[in-house]
Each structure stands twice: as structure tokens, then as C-alpha cells.
Design a protein around this motif. Structure first.
Motif, PDB file in Angstrom:
ATOM      1  N   ILE A 103       0.872  -1.178   0.000  1.00  0.00           N
ATOM      2  CA  ILE A 103       0.000   0.000   0.000  1.00  0.00           C
ATOM      3  C   ILE A 103       0.911   1.231   0.000  1.00  0.00           C
ATOM      4  O   ILE A 103       1.389   1.645   1.058  1.00  0.00           O
ATOM      5  N   GLN A 135      -7.954   5.062   8.026  1.00  0.00           N
ATOM      6  CA  GLN A 135      -8.836   3.905   7.996  1.00  0.00           C
ATOM      7  C   GLN A 135      -9.290   3.585   6.573  1.00  0.00           C
ATOM      8  O   GLN A 135      -9.360   2.418   6.175  1.00  0.00           O
ATOM      9  N   GLU A 136      -9.570   4.631   5.786  1.00  0.00           N
ATOM     10  CA  GLU A 136      -9.976   4.428   4.391  1.00  0.00           C
ATOM     11  C   GLU A 136      -8.904   3.687   3.607  1.00  0.00           C
ATOM     12  O   GLU A 136      -9.213   2.845   2.743  1.00  0.00           O
ATOM     13  N   MET A 137      -7.652   3.976   3.910  1.00  0.00           N
ATOM     14  CA  MET A 137      -6.554   3.321   3.209  1.00  0.00           C
ATOM     15  C   MET A 137      -6.639   1.808   3.371  1.00  0.00           C
ATOM     16  O   MET A 137      -6.558   1.054   2.387  1.00  0.00           O
ATOM     17  N   TYR A 138      -6.818   1.349   4.601  1.00  0.00           N
ATOM     18  CA  TYR A 138      -6.900  -0.091   4.836  1.00  0.00           C
ATOM     19  C   TYR A 138      -8.186  -0.680   4.260  1.00  0.00           C
ATOM     20  O   TYR A 138      -8.176  -1.779   3.684  1.00  0.00           O
ATOM     21  N   ASP A 139      -9.283   0.043   4.404  1.00  0.00           N
ATOM     22  CA  ASP A 139     -10.560  -0.461   3.884  1.00  0.00           C
ATOM     23  C   ASP A 139     -10.521  -0.610   2.368  1.00  0.00           C
ATOM     24  O   ASP A 139     -10.919  -1.645   1.815  1.00  0.00           O
ATOM     25  N   SER A 140     -10.029   0.418   1.689  1.00  0.00           N
ATOM     26  CA  SER A 140     -10.024   0.397   0.222  1.00  0.00           C
ATOM     27  C   SER A 140      -9.050  -0.627  -0.334  1.00  0.00           C
ATOM     28  O   SER A 140      -9.220  -1.119  -1.453  1.00  0.00           O
ATOM     29  N   ALA A 141      -8.030  -0.967   0.460  1.00  0.00           N
ATOM     30  CA  ALA A 141      -7.062  -1.980   0.027  1.00  0.00           C
ATOM     31  C   ALA A 141      -7.528  -3.395   0.378  1.00  0.00           C
ATOM     32  O   ALA A 141      -6.833  -4.371   0.066  1.00  0.00           O
ATOM     33  N   GLY A 142      -8.688  -3.517   1.015  1.00  0.00           N
ATOM     34  CA  GLY A 142      -9.255  -4.827   1.293  1.00  0.00           C
ATOM     35  C   GLY A 142      -8.779  -5.478   2.573  1.00  0.00           C
ATOM     36  O   GLY A 142      -8.918  -6.699   2.736  1.00  0.00           O
ATOM     37  N   ASN A 324       0.182   6.518  -7.936  1.00  0.00           N
ATOM     38  CA  ASN A 324      -0.851   5.938  -7.095  1.00  0.00           C
ATOM     39  C   ASN A 324      -1.864   7.004  -6.672  1.00  0.00           C
ATOM     40  O   ASN A 324      -1.520   7.920  -5.930  1.00  0.00           O
ATOM     41  N   PHE A 326      -4.338   7.010  -4.517  1.00  0.00           N
ATOM     42  CA  PHE A 326      -4.606   7.196  -3.088  1.00  0.00           C
ATOM     43  C   PHE A 326      -3.424   7.855  -2.385  1.00  0.00           C
ATOM     44  O   PHE A 326      -3.608   8.654  -1.464  1.00  0.00           O
ATOM     45  N   LYS A 329      -4.018  11.398  -2.985  1.00  0.00           N
ATOM     46  CA  LYS A 329      -5.112  11.907  -2.159  1.00  0.00           C
ATOM     47  C   LYS A 329      -4.627  12.257  -0.757  1.00  0.00           C
ATOM     48  O   LYS A 329      -4.941  13.334  -0.220  1.00  0.00           O
TER      49      LYS A 329
END
Length: 356
Positions: A103, A135-142, A324, A326, A329
Motif C-alpha cells: 500500500i 482507515q480508508e486506506m486499509y478499507d479500500s485496500a481490502g 498511485n 490514493f 489523495k
């Protein structure tokens, strides 16, 4: 007779309710099995999580306990994120920079070259968009994890060298242990970088497998014995002015906790952030004061070197943002926050004393 039966019935009901409550309480208890990325013998870097474990038990009155596993004992440090996400373990302690190969944006939640100091970093995390992006980083990466910042380390040194480094050309051809985004900067200057765990650095230097290294703060580096082999210690830590450490909790385990237990974890980790920065700030200067006795020469990067590091970092940030979305972002949001913070920083603080 009816009165006796009624009394016995009430007693039986009360006993059943008490037993049910006890069983419910027992079921609500949480044991966090927590592999860590850093040995707990290392001050600030490793002792923080043992502080957290001790406080959790006391603050929760035994409702939350944490069992800490030394690096490699249950899960190896590079595997912590995957192990927590899959449920192999229900928590883990590391720094997000370890996951930048999977990531890219993770490095921005670890340490940023020429980036925010601890106070500014915390401001962005807790009162800017930092935590929602984290948190979005981990969520969006699955990844099935809930993240809590649980420590911040104050500035590190930026390198141990066997010879003085006066100009960018002096770095060319060196093999160096280097962490995070700073490694990409060093690579642009002709340095071959490798990310070794702390316990392997001394041996690598001793055998000549690497020529130079950075690892952490003076008190921690001394514990590893780096000063016994390389004698030129450079400051400031341009690559890590502050470093965040995270407690990862399996999201299913997190969602299974009560709101009170979640609040205890959040609050304890916030307290740990305070404790860790205080501990790190307090323990460095005695070690630095004794540097000369150990044959170590403390050096401050000249302006040419600092300007070069900064220029190359801007190139790295632009390249990673282009590669990348994200990363871009997060980088754009952090940069915007910092532009606003500059007004406060430029006016609020006294100038620092200059290095001798």
C-alpha cells in the motif's frame, strides 16, 4: 408454605440472573494477542506497547488484556498486517511504513521526509482528515483491520557513517540500511538501500554487508551498539521528524467489542501517544552528551546536503503521487493541512538554538 415457595423461587431466579450476568461478563472479556515489530527491550520503540498492555488491564479492570509476543515469536514483523486481517491473530503492533510495498500511501502514515513534527502530525490525524484517510486506506485496500495510532516517536538521527559526508557525491555507491520514504530519496543520490530489522544491523555493519545505516534515536541506536562500529552520526533526522506506530485490530474483533471497550482502547492509545513522545524526548540528550566519550562525532548536515535531500524528496513525492491515486489523495490533504498550519507555526514558536 406459599411464602416459603415464593421466597425460594425468587432466590432461584436471582441466582440464575447473577449466573447469567457472570457468564455474560466473562464472554465480554477481550484478550488481544499482539505480535510486535520491535523488541520490547528497546526503549520507546519497544517499551511503548508493554506500557499499553499494562494500562489496558488496569483501566478496563480486567475487561481487556493484551499478551505481547516478541518479533517472530508468533508472527514475523512483515506478516503482521496480513495476520491481523485474516484473523490469525486479533491484533498487532507495528508502523505502517512496513506495508508500503503493498500500500504505497501507508508510508505517509508512518514518517514523512521534511514532514510534520509530532504536534502537527497529531493535529492532522485527530483534528484534520488524517484518521478518516488512515482507515480508508486499509478499507479500500481490502484489509479487515481497524487502526489506532498508538505511539509517536520524536525525531530520529539521519545516519551513521564511517566517514564524513560533505557533498551529495560522497553518498554515491554506499550500501545503507534505510527506512520508508527516505530510502527513495537516498536511492536518487546513488545509495543502495535495504530495510533490515534492528537486530540485524550491527552484524551487517560488522561484516561489511552495509556501509552505513539509520535506525532510530540516539538512545535506541546505542542499545544496538551502532556507535561501536560507525562513528559519524548525522542530524537532523530529515526523513523522520516524527514516526507513527499503529495498533491494528481485526475488524471483526473490534466490532465484537462494546462501545466502552472500544473507547478504552482509543483512549489508552491516545495516552500512549503522549507517553511515547515524552519518553523519547527525555532520553536522548544524556546519550548525546556522552557521544564524544565513545568516539562518536555528532554532525549536523550542511545546507547543501539538506537542500539536496529536500529537492529529491519533492521529486519522490511527485512521482509516487503520479503512480498511485490514493497516495496523491493523502499527500494532497496533508500538504494542504500543512500550508494552513504554516501560519501558526511561523508565528507561534521561538526560534530554535542553532547546532554548534
Amino acid at each position: 408454605m406459599k411464602t416459603i415457595k415464593s421466597t425460594l423461587l425468587r432466590a432461584a431466579v436471582a441466582t440464575a440472573i447473577a449466573a447469567a450476568a457472570t457468564a455474560s461478563l466473562a464472554a465480554d472479556k477481550v484478550l488481544l494477542k499482539t505480535p510486535v515489530a520491535f523488541g520490547t527491550n528497546l526503549p520507546a520503540l519497544g517499551t511503548t506497547i508493554t506500557w499499553v498492555a499494562d494500562r489496558l488491564d488496569k483501566v478496563s479492570d480486567g475487561s481487556i488484556r493484551m499478551k505481547v509476543y516478541e518479533p517472530g515469536k508468533l508472527v514475523s514483523p512483515p506478516e503482521i498486517l496480513d495476520a491481523v486481517s485474516s484473523g490469525k491473530v486479533n491484533s498487532g503492533y507495528a508502523t505502517a511504513g512496513y506495508w508500503q510495498g503493498k500500500i504505497p500511501a501507508a508510508a505517509l502514515f508512518s514518517a514523512v521526509p521534511f514532514g510534520p513534527e509530532a504536534g502537527e502530525y497529531m493535529a492532522w490525524l485527530y483534528y484534520g482528515n488524517g484518521m478518516s484517510l488512515y482507515q480508508e486506506m486499509y478499507d479500500s485496500a481490502g484489509y479487515n483491520v481497524h487502526v489506532l495510532p498508538c505511539a509517536i516517536l520524536s525525531p530520529e538521527t539521519s545516519g551513521w557513517f564511517s566517514k564524513p559526508i560533505e557533498k551529495p557525491e560522497d553518498l554515491q555507491g554506499l550500501n545503507m540500511r534505510f527506512f520508508g520514504l527516505g530510502a527513495s530519496v537516498m536511492e536518487k543520490l546513488g545509495v543502495g538501500t535495504v530495510q533490515l530489522p534492528g537486530g540485524e544491523i550491527f552484524g551487517a555493519l560488522e561484516k561489511g554487508a552495509i556501509d552505513a545505516t539509520e535506525f532510530s534515536q540516539p538512545a535506541i541506536d546505542q542499545r544496538l551498539g551502532l556507535n561501536k562500529i560507525v562513528k559519524y552520526n548525522y542530524f537532523p533526522g530529515w526523513h523522520q521528524q516524527a514516526t507513527i506506530f499503529e495498533l491494528l485490530i481485526n475488524k471483526d474483533a473490534w466490532n465484537g467489542m462494546s462501545e466502552g471497550q472500544q473507547a478504552i482502547l482509543e483512549t489508552t492509545c491516545m495516552a500512549s501517544v503522549t507517553n511515547s513522545i515524552a519518553e523519547g524526548e527525555a532520553m536522548q540528550f544524556p546519550v548525546m552528551a556522552d557521544a564524544a566519550k565513545n568516539g562518536v562525532e555528532i554532525r549536523y548536515w550542511n545546507q547543501t546536503m539538506l537542500d539536496t535531500f529536500s529537492e529529491k524528496w519533492q521529486e519522490v513525492a511527485a512521482e509516487k503521487s503520479a503512480e498511485n491515486p490514493f497516495f496523491k489523495k493523502v499527500w494532497d490533504d496533508l500538504s494542504q493541512f500543512r500550508e494552513g498550519y504554516d501560519l501558526w507555526e511561523a508565528n507561534a514558536f521561538l526560534p530554535r538554538k542553532q547546532a554548534n
